[in-house]
Design a protein around this motif. Structure first.
Motif, mmCIF file in Angstrom:
data_model
loop_
_atom_site.group_PDB
_atom_site.id
_atom_site.type_symbol
_atom_site.label_atom_id
_atom_site.label_comp_id
_atom_site.label_asym_id
_atom_site.label_seq_id
_atom_site.Cartn_x
_atom_site.Cartn_y
_atom_site.Cartn_z
ATOM 1 N N LYS A 183 1.180 -1.260 -0.162
ATOM 2 C CA LYS A 183 0.076 -0.183 0.493
ATOM 3 C C LYS A 183 0.764 1.451 0.160
ATOM 4 O O LYS A 183 -0.196 2.166 -0.645
ATOM 5 C CB LYS A 183 -1.552 0.295 1.232
ATOM 6 C CG LYS A 183 -2.344 -0.938 1.447
ATOM 7 C CD LYS A 183 -2.595 -1.077 3.142
ATOM 8 C CE LYS A 183 -4.014 -2.006 2.442
ATOM 9 N NZ LYS A 183 -5.356 -2.074 1.279
ATOM 10 N N ARG A 184 2.528 0.961 0.297
ATOM 11 C CA ARG A 184 3.003 2.225 0.252
ATOM 12 C C ARG A 184 4.206 1.981 -1.133
ATOM 13 O O ARG A 184 5.114 3.408 -0.839
ATOM 14 C CB ARG A 184 3.728 2.021 2.131
ATOM 15 C CG ARG A 184 2.033 2.450 2.849
ATOM 16 C CD ARG A 184 3.391 2.200 4.412
ATOM 17 N NE ARG A 184 2.563 2.311 5.665
ATOM 18 C CZ ARG A 184 3.152 1.779 7.174
ATOM 19 N NH1 ARG A 184 3.354 0.853 6.786
ATOM 20 N NH2 ARG A 184 1.238 1.829 7.630
ATOM 21 N N GLY A 185 4.519 1.655 -1.396
ATOM 22 C CA GLY A 185 5.057 1.009 -2.714
ATOM 23 C C GLY A 185 6.075 0.323 -1.971
ATOM 24 O O GLY A 185 7.409 0.584 -3.117
ATOM 25 N N LEU A 186 5.966 -0.384 -1.275
ATOM 26 C CA LEU A 186 7.536 -1.276 -0.345
ATOM 27 C C LEU A 186 7.089 -2.553 -0.424
ATOM 28 O O LEU A 186 5.839 -3.128 -1.137
ATOM 29 C CB LEU A 186 7.359 -0.742 0.852
ATOM 30 C CG LEU A 186 7.428 0.825 0.853
ATOM 31 C CD1 LEU A 186 7.904 1.784 2.119
ATOM 32 C CD2 LEU A 186 9.405 1.634 0.390
ATOM 33 N N ILE A 187 7.870 -2.942 -0.709
ATOM 34 C CA ILE A 187 7.649 -4.579 0.223
ATOM 35 C C ILE A 187 8.721 -5.230 1.178
ATOM 36 O O ILE A 187 9.102 -4.490 2.351
ATOM 37 C CB ILE A 187 7.876 -5.571 -0.946
ATOM 38 C CG1 ILE A 187 9.649 -5.468 -1.090
ATOM 39 C CG2 ILE A 187 7.733 -5.039 -1.981
ATOM 40 C CD1 ILE A 187 10.645 -6.108 -2.313
ATOM 41 N N ALA A 188 8.227 -6.266 1.982
ATOM 42 C CA ALA A 188 8.395 -6.680 2.795
ATOM 43 C C ALA A 188 9.525 -7.410 2.971
ATOM 44 O O ALA A 188 9.469 -8.852 3.356
ATOM 45 C CB ALA A 188 7.097 -7.328 3.849
ATOM 46 N N VAL A 189 10.701 -6.913 3.195
ATOM 47 C CA VAL A 189 12.079 -6.601 3.036
ATOM 48 C C VAL A 189 12.684 -7.588 4.331
ATOM 49 O O VAL A 189 14.080 -7.873 4.183
ATOM 50 C CB VAL A 189 13.121 -6.293 2.132
ATOM 51 C CG1 VAL A 189 12.664 -6.649 0.943
ATOM 52 C CG2 VAL A 189 13.371 -5.417 3.141
ATOM 53 N N GLY A 190 11.748 -7.698 5.812
ATOM 54 C CA GLY A 190 12.602 -7.548 6.584
ATOM 55 C C GLY A 190 12.086 -9.242 7.117
ATOM 56 O O GLY A 190 12.656 -8.998 8.501
ATOM 57 N N GLY A 191 12.060 -9.659 6.239
ATOM 58 C CA GLY A 191 12.206 -11.529 6.672
ATOM 59 C C GLY A 191 10.414 -11.725 6.803
ATOM 60 O O GLY A 191 9.673 -12.573 6.796
ATOM 61 N N GLY A 192 9.409 -10.657 6.086
ATOM 62 C CA GLY A 192 8.023 -11.378 5.733
ATOM 63 C C GLY A 192 7.919 -11.299 4.819
ATOM 64 O O GLY A 192 6.911 -13.393 5.077
ATOM 65 N N LEU A 193 8.059 -11.124 3.559
ATOM 66 C CA LEU A 193 7.972 -12.190 2.849
ATOM 67 C C LEU A 193 8.760 -13.529 2.640
ATOM 68 O O LEU A 193 7.849 -14.576 1.957
ATOM 69 C CB LEU A 193 8.647 -11.496 1.090
ATOM 70 C CG LEU A 193 7.941 -10.511 1.261
ATOM 71 C CD1 LEU A 193 8.405 -9.545 -0.157
ATOM 72 C CD2 LEU A 193 6.466 -10.193 1.414
ATOM 73 N N VAL A 194 9.871 -13.262 3.438
ATOM 74 C CA VAL A 194 10.755 -15.225 4.122
ATOM 75 C C VAL A 194 10.112 -15.818 4.509
ATOM 76 O O VAL A 194 9.715 -17.415 4.254
ATOM 77 C CB VAL A 194 12.377 -14.969 4.132
ATOM 78 C CG1 VAL A 194 12.513 -15.778 4.303
ATOM 79 C CG2 VAL A 194 13.061 -13.951 2.718
ATOM 80 N N ARG A 195 9.361 -15.195 5.960
ATOM 81 C CA ARG A 195 8.701 -16.039 6.629
ATOM 82 C C ARG A 195 7.384 -16.169 6.683
ATOM 83 O O ARG A 195 6.789 -17.142 7.464
ATOM 84 C CB ARG A 195 9.440 -15.519 8.234
ATOM 85 C CG ARG A 195 11.019 -15.486 8.416
ATOM 86 C CD ARG A 195 11.026 -15.280 9.809
ATOM 87 N NE ARG A 195 12.243 -15.202 9.633
ATOM 88 C CZ ARG A 195 13.897 -14.244 9.926
ATOM 89 N NH1 ARG A 195 13.045 -12.602 10.117
ATOM 90 N NH2 ARG A 195 14.969 -14.040 10.321
#
Length: 253
Positions: free
Chosen positions: A129-141
């Protein structure tokens, strides 16, 4: 006042993100403070379990976007977001969640080994929603913690997930009444801390590795860890204490 508070006692380290005025959003200062708290926890043999929580009724609202627009990145090389998501402690970590655990806050919960949440708490990965991706482990876990299609819904819509739903799918271990997450987390930590420290760390290492490796690789690593555990003084003490019908005296050796 410090952006991170610590309370080390009775084998348990409580690490509190202390920016309630910003819904405990994480900036670089907070990242460094969390990393320092984790290092202190790891270095002390008397501390067996850590609890990560937030002050003021909110767990963590993720990255401080105001600091981000100033060019600040709340991550450390080799350690990731908040100084923890890419280098987890070897000892168990419990997330005690009140209020919102969204974006990076949800990633901190996903990085924990166990999650205790108030019934009215909310999880979410709204980065898209903010033009970002969850690269702090969110997409991985997230797809390891939730069924694939629910995980996809969470990350592709950015919509929130109630704690009660998260509990029904296994993301949350224990639901508490509002305001009671830290107390329930302490009770869980006390149960863990009563066990053999070396065996607890070894068990965490194997379970965490099993979601990354193939069966062949994890069994090979398990044999290596098992050899160290069975040779430990605590393994012998556990067997003796059971036979003698007494509480074990762990030496963490």
């Amino acid at each position: 006042m410090s952006t991170v508070l610590t309370d080390f006692a009775d084998g348990v380290a409580v690490i509190t993100i202390n920016r309630p005025e910003a819904r405990n959003a994480v900036d670089l200062e907070t990242t460094k403070a969390i990393a320092a708290a984790i290092d202190a926890f790891e270095a002390r043999p008397d501390l067996l379990v850590a609890i990560l929580t937030g002050a003021g009724g909110t767990f963590c609202s993720g990255m401080d976007l105001k600091a981000f627009t100033r060019g600040e990145k709340p991550a450390l090389p080799g350690r990731g977001f908040a100084g923890i998501t890419e280098r987890l402690p070897t000892k168990p970590l419990i997330a005690a969640v009140e209020g919102w655990a969204i974006a990076g806050g949800c990633e901190l919960a996903l990085a924990a080994d166990l999650v205790v949440a108030a019934r009215d708490a909310t999880f979410g990965l709204p980065e898209v929603k903010r033009g970002l991706i969850a690269v702090g482990g969110g997409l991985v876990r997230v797809a390891k913690a939730l069924p694939y299609h629910l995980a996809m819904q969470l990350v592709l819509t950015g919509d929130p997930l109630p704690a009660t739903t998260a509990h029904s799918y296994g993301l949350v271990n224990v639901l508490s009444e509002p305001g009671g997450a830290l107390e329930e987390a302490r009770a869980l930590a006390t149960r863990i801390a009563a066990n053999a420290p070396f065996a607890v760390r070894a068990s965490k290492r194997i379970v965490a590795s099993s979601v990354r490796y193939t069966d062949e690789e994890v069994f090979a690593e398990q044999r290596e860890v098992w050899a160290a555990v069975t040779a430990s003084a605590d393994a012998q003490e556990g067997a003796r204490a059971f036979a003698e019908k007494r509480a074990p005296l762990w030496r963490d050796q």
